[in-house]
Design a protein around this motif. Structure first.
Motif, short mmCIF file in Angstrom:
data_model
loop_
_atom_site.label_atom_id
_atom_site.label_comp_id
_atom_site.label_asym_id
_atom_site.label_seq_id
_atom_site.Cartn_x
_atom_site.Cartn_y
_atom_site.Cartn_z
N ALA A 87 7.36 -27.52 -15.31
CA ALA A 87 7.97 -28.52 -14.42
C ALA A 87 6.96 -29.05 -13.41
O ALA A 87 7.31 -29.47 -12.32
CB ALA A 87 9.17 -27.90 -13.70
N GLY A 94 3.24 -31.57 -12.92
CA GLY A 94 2.92 -32.98 -13.16
C GLY A 94 2.91 -33.34 -14.64
O GLY A 94 3.35 -34.43 -15.03
N ALA A 95 2.39 -32.45 -15.47
CA ALA A 95 2.29 -32.74 -16.91
C ALA A 95 3.68 -32.91 -17.52
O ALA A 95 3.91 -33.80 -18.34
CB ALA A 95 1.53 -31.63 -17.62
N THR A 116 3.29 -26.35 -19.62
CA THR A 116 2.80 -25.47 -18.56
C THR A 116 1.29 -25.38 -18.65
O THR A 116 0.68 -25.76 -19.66
CB THR A 116 3.36 -24.03 -18.67
N SER A 117 0.68 -24.84 -17.62
CA SER A 117 -0.76 -24.62 -17.65
C SER A 117 -1.08 -23.16 -17.99
O SER A 117 -2.19 -22.71 -17.76
CB SER A 117 -1.37 -25.02 -16.30
N LYS A 156 12.13 -25.97 -9.44
CA LYS A 156 11.34 -27.16 -9.83
C LYS A 156 11.93 -27.81 -11.08
O LYS A 156 11.95 -29.04 -11.19
CB LYS A 156 9.88 -26.77 -10.07
N ASN A 164 11.51 -23.64 -16.71
CA ASN A 164 10.34 -23.34 -15.88
C ASN A 164 10.48 -21.97 -15.26
O ASN A 164 11.59 -21.46 -15.07
CB ASN A 164 10.20 -24.40 -14.77
N ARG A 165 9.31 -21.36 -14.99
CA ARG A 165 9.27 -20.06 -14.32
C ARG A 165 10.01 -20.16 -12.98
O ARG A 165 10.88 -19.36 -12.69
CB ARG A 165 7.80 -19.67 -14.14
N SER A 166 9.67 -21.18 -12.20
CA SER A 166 10.38 -21.41 -10.93
C SER A 166 11.54 -22.36 -11.21
O SER A 166 11.32 -23.55 -11.45
CB SER A 166 9.47 -22.03 -9.88
P1 ATR Z 1 0.28 -29.70 -14.27
O1 ATR Z 1 -0.05 -30.92 -13.48
O2 ATR Z 1 -0.73 -29.36 -15.34
O3 ATR Z 1 1.66 -29.70 -14.79
P2 ATR Z 1 1.07 -27.95 -12.13
O4 ATR Z 1 1.75 -29.06 -11.43
O5 ATR Z 1 0.26 -26.96 -11.36
O6 ATR Z 1 0.07 -28.47 -13.25
O7 ATR Z 1 2.18 -27.17 -12.98
C1 ATR Z 1 1.88 -26.06 -13.77
C2 ATR Z 1 3.08 -25.68 -14.58
O8 ATR Z 1 2.75 -24.56 -15.42
C3 ATR Z 1 4.27 -25.23 -13.73
O9 ATR Z 1 5.45 -25.55 -14.42
C4 ATR Z 1 4.05 -23.70 -13.70
O10 ATR Z 1 5.22 -22.96 -13.44
P3 ATR Z 1 5.73 -22.70 -11.92
O11 ATR Z 1 6.33 -23.99 -11.45
O12 ATR Z 1 6.74 -21.62 -12.04
O13 ATR Z 1 4.51 -22.31 -11.15
C5 ATR Z 1 3.60 -23.47 -15.10
N1 ATR Z 1 2.85 -22.22 -15.28
C6 ATR Z 1 1.56 -21.99 -14.97
N2 ATR Z 1 1.21 -20.74 -15.31
C7 ATR Z 1 2.31 -20.16 -15.87
C8 ATR Z 1 2.60 -18.89 -16.43
N3 ATR Z 1 1.66 -17.95 -16.50
N4 ATR Z 1 3.83 -18.65 -16.89
C9 ATR Z 1 4.78 -19.60 -16.83
N5 ATR Z 1 4.58 -20.82 -16.32
C10 ATR Z 1 3.37 -21.10 -15.84
#
Ligand code: ATR
Length: 274
Positions: free
Chosen positions: A128, A130-131, A190-191, A156, A151-153
């Motif tokens: 959830a 930017g991507a 997700t990243s 969002k 999403n984990r959180s």
């Molecule tokens: P981007 O612009 O690449 O989307 P971002 O805005 O930092 O980068 O968002 C990263 C996303 O990857 C988020 O949805 C994040 O989840 P949270 O909102 O819960 O932080 C998710 N993400 C990153 N690492 C993760 C992991 N190890 N397990 C689950 N979700 C992860």
């Protein structure tokens, strides 16, 4: 003099955009130059002003400047306004038009190359940030049966579902709430792959999907693709095709001609495989 374009990012040395656009320009006979420009993290506006001063006609924008490019655009396409992020800038009549071609690139890769008719399908979007946000409006435009954002959180995911609810059937779930359901297409935005982390998803969910897609790409399988294959996914793909398609969409906006993407993707794939 050929027309000047560039991609801005920080870092930028790894960018494949110059090679992609050079191939498109050659294929379509367009007289243009396309550079990679490293913009300072604290002065994207200055870097952009220099491009226009150099006679630039447009730019691609990548991490971490997409939100700033959104703010600096004079006008926005509806999809960029929805994404609240811009990956393509185009100088038009002295004004900077901001567009976001990421979602269109994803949809085109899914529908044209991977031959998935998304209409009526159940789509699960993981992430959830930017991507994820950048692809929601174009995914809803293909009229899926449901778009689930997980999403984990959870807050969002819920905020995104609420923000896009007027465009189609979209819901938010925590990862833990995905057990016992299935989707036709699962897309990882997700990243987590960057950190090499596994997502805590039920194996059955990945095995049941017709296609599991990672918006990331690499020389081989990304960690998410490996997870999906190990879980028994029927078809697994990375985001290299999306990268080429979002570039083609930007190129079409700038030059009013649509390049053929398949040979460019094949060439990139060979180069990645080394
Ligand atoms: P981007 O612009 O690449 O989307 P971002 O805005 O930092 O980068 O968002 C990263 C996303 O990857 C988020 O949805 C994040 O989840 P949270 O909102 O819960 O932080 C998710 N993400 C990153 N690492 C993760 C992991 N190890 N397990 C689950 N979700 C992860």
């Amino acid at each position: 003099m050929s027309d000047l374009y560039c991609v801005f990012g920080h870092p930028i040395a790894h960018s494949k955009s110059p090679a992609i656009h050079a191939a498109f320009a050659e294929q379509t006979g367009q007289a243009m130059r396309y550079e990679a420009r490293l913009a300072p993290v604290d002065d994207f506006a200055g870097a952009l002003a220099r491009l226009w001063a150099d006679g630039g006609r447009g730019a691609n924008v990548t991490v971490p400047f997409k939100e700033e490019a959104f703010r600096l655009s004079d006008r926005l396409t509806p999809r960029a306004a929805r994404a609240a992020a811009v990956n393509t800038l185009c100088l038009q009549d002295g004004e900077v038009l901001g567009d976001n071609t990421d979602g269109a690139g994803l949809v085109r890769d899914l529908s044209d190359r991977l031959a998935v008719d998304l209409a009526g399908q159940r789509i699960l979007l993981l992430g959830a940030g930017g991507a994820a946000r950048g692809v929601i409006a174009p995914l809803l435009a293909v009229k899926p049966a449901i778009l689930t954002i997980a999403n984990r959180s959870a807050d969002k995911a819920q905020a995104l579902a609420t923000a896009f609810a007027d465009l189609g059937p979209v819901e938010a779930r925590r990862f833990a709430e995905l057990t016992g359901r299935s989707w036709d297409v699962v897309i990882n935005a997700t990243s987590a792959s960057l950190a090499g982390t596994r997502l805590s998803l039920p194996d059955a969910l990945l095995a049941d999907a017709r296609l599991v897609y990672d918006m990331m790409y690499g020389a081989g399988d990304t960690p998410f693709m490996a997870q999906a294959r190990a879980a028994g996914a029927a078809q697994v793909a990375d985001g290299l095709g999306m990268l080429v398609e979002q570039a083609a969409e930007a190129f079409a906006l700038w030059r009013d001609v649509r390049p053929t993407t398949a040979p460019v993707l094949a060439c990139l794939r060979r180069a990645l495989a080394g």
